[in-house]
Enzyme design. Structure first.
Site: not given
Ligand code: ASP
Length: 337
Positions: A197, A227
């Site tokens: 992200t 998420g």
């Molecule tokens: N935090 C993001 C999610 O859980 C994914 C990520 O940052 O890797 O959707």
């Protein structure tokens, strides 16, 4: 009129005269010029920071900087984890999550938004044009279209091919720790990222802090899965008195610990940005030691002095820093495992 009511009235009149009633609520804005800075998650933060810097170097507002910055990652078709080109859910729909927060504690968010390439700008309009914080799915799309955003197909051929490859086995076991050396990346379609992200925090010349966070979420996720990234307090939190924090990695664990809010509250208690991020990842380990070894979560934070730091569960987490001295600095995050 009682003296208390008179005081409140005078304060409000004074605040309005000074420019904004929000100043009364959020406290006075900083008057001393500060050195602007922007930080963001992962290597792709470098290009995003440069766009944010264009705003900051002209003494622009941190809020504008973070929006312009993360839009670069959203528009980057080679990035399969943010914006257009992001990997779809397990049914083939690209669904985007984003949130934004300013120095007054205003915030806006969208989750499960389809067909709109810049969810961060929709989140900003949720903040500015509605009395709400969060819009999801169809409602978020309807709002975006009302605001003049154009629908487009976000599933580009390379992401569609990766999804079709995944469909062959259809293993619904989210794999999130590809940076971990022990993880066999060959199992990923196209040997690519399946998450990541962009979380960005900026401090402007007035010393005001804003943040933005945007993602396509976990690759091949269940339809409707959201998420941490669009959840204020989980994927992003800003308190202009203290600092800001953002996260990346397995969102479920970040939501369970209200991670970014926790980091900011720890900084309020005197923790440095790095120590606050470390404590937040240690909480995840403490609650779920077995799971924590297998997944990635990273936090990134900045305080009011412009000090920054990060901590992650696994090795491999990086973040980008940009200020007047250097525009393309990449720092390896410290980690537990
Ligand atoms: N935090 C993001 C999610 O859980 C994914 C990520 O940052 O890797 O959707």
């Amino acid at each position: 009129m009682s003296s208390r009511r008179q005081f409140i009235k005078q304060s409000i009149v004074g605040a309005v005269a000074a420019g904004s009633i929000q100043e009364l609520v959020a406290g006075p804005r900083n008057t001393k010029p500060k050195t602007p800075i922007v930080i963001s998650t992962w290597d792709f933060g470098v290009a995003a920071n440069k766009a944010a810097w264009e705003v900051l170097k002209k003494d622009g507002r941190a809020l504008d900087a973070v929006e312009q910055g993360v839009k670069v990652a959203e528009a980057d078709l080679s990035n399969p984890t943010v914006g257009k080109g992001g990997y779809p859910d397990r049914d083939g729909h690209v669904t985007l999550d984003a949130c934004i927060m300013d120095e007054f504690g205003n915030c806006g968010s969208v989750a499960g938004l389809e067909q709109i390439a810049h969810p961060i700008s929709v989140a900003r309009l949720v903040m500015e044009k509605t009395p709400h914080v969060m819009l999801v799915g169809e409602g978020a799309l309807q709002f975006a279209i009302e605001q003049g955003f154009q629908r487009e197909n976000l599933l580009i051929p390379s992401s569609e091919a990766a999804w079709k490859e995944w469909l062959k086995e259809k293993k619904y076991k989210p794999i999130m720790n590809i940076e971990n050396k022990s993880f066999n990346t060959d199992r990923l379609p196209g040997n690519q990222y399946n998450h990541d992200t962009i979380g960005m925090l900026a401090m402007d010349v007035n010393g005001n802090i804003s943040g933005a966070c945007t993602t396509s979420g976990m690759a091949f996720k269940m339809r409707g899965r959201v998420g941490d990234s669009p959840i204020i307090g989980a994927g992003l939190y800003v308190d202009n008195e203290i600092g800001g924090a953002t996260s990346t990695g397995v969102g479920e664990e970040v939501i369970r610990t209200v991670g970014s809010f926790l980091v900011v509250e720890l900084m309020r208690q005197g923790y440095s940005p790095e120590a606050a991020c470390k404590e937040a990842v240690e909480r995840i380990v403490k609650k779920k030691p077995e799971i924590a070894k297998e997944i990635q979560v990273g936090f990134l934070a900045i305080n009011k002095k412009g000090e920054y730091g990060s901590y992650a569960l696994q090795s491999g987490f990086t973040y980008a820093v940009c200020n007047a001295e250097k525009q393309d600095l990449i720092i390896k995050g410290k980690h537990i495992f």
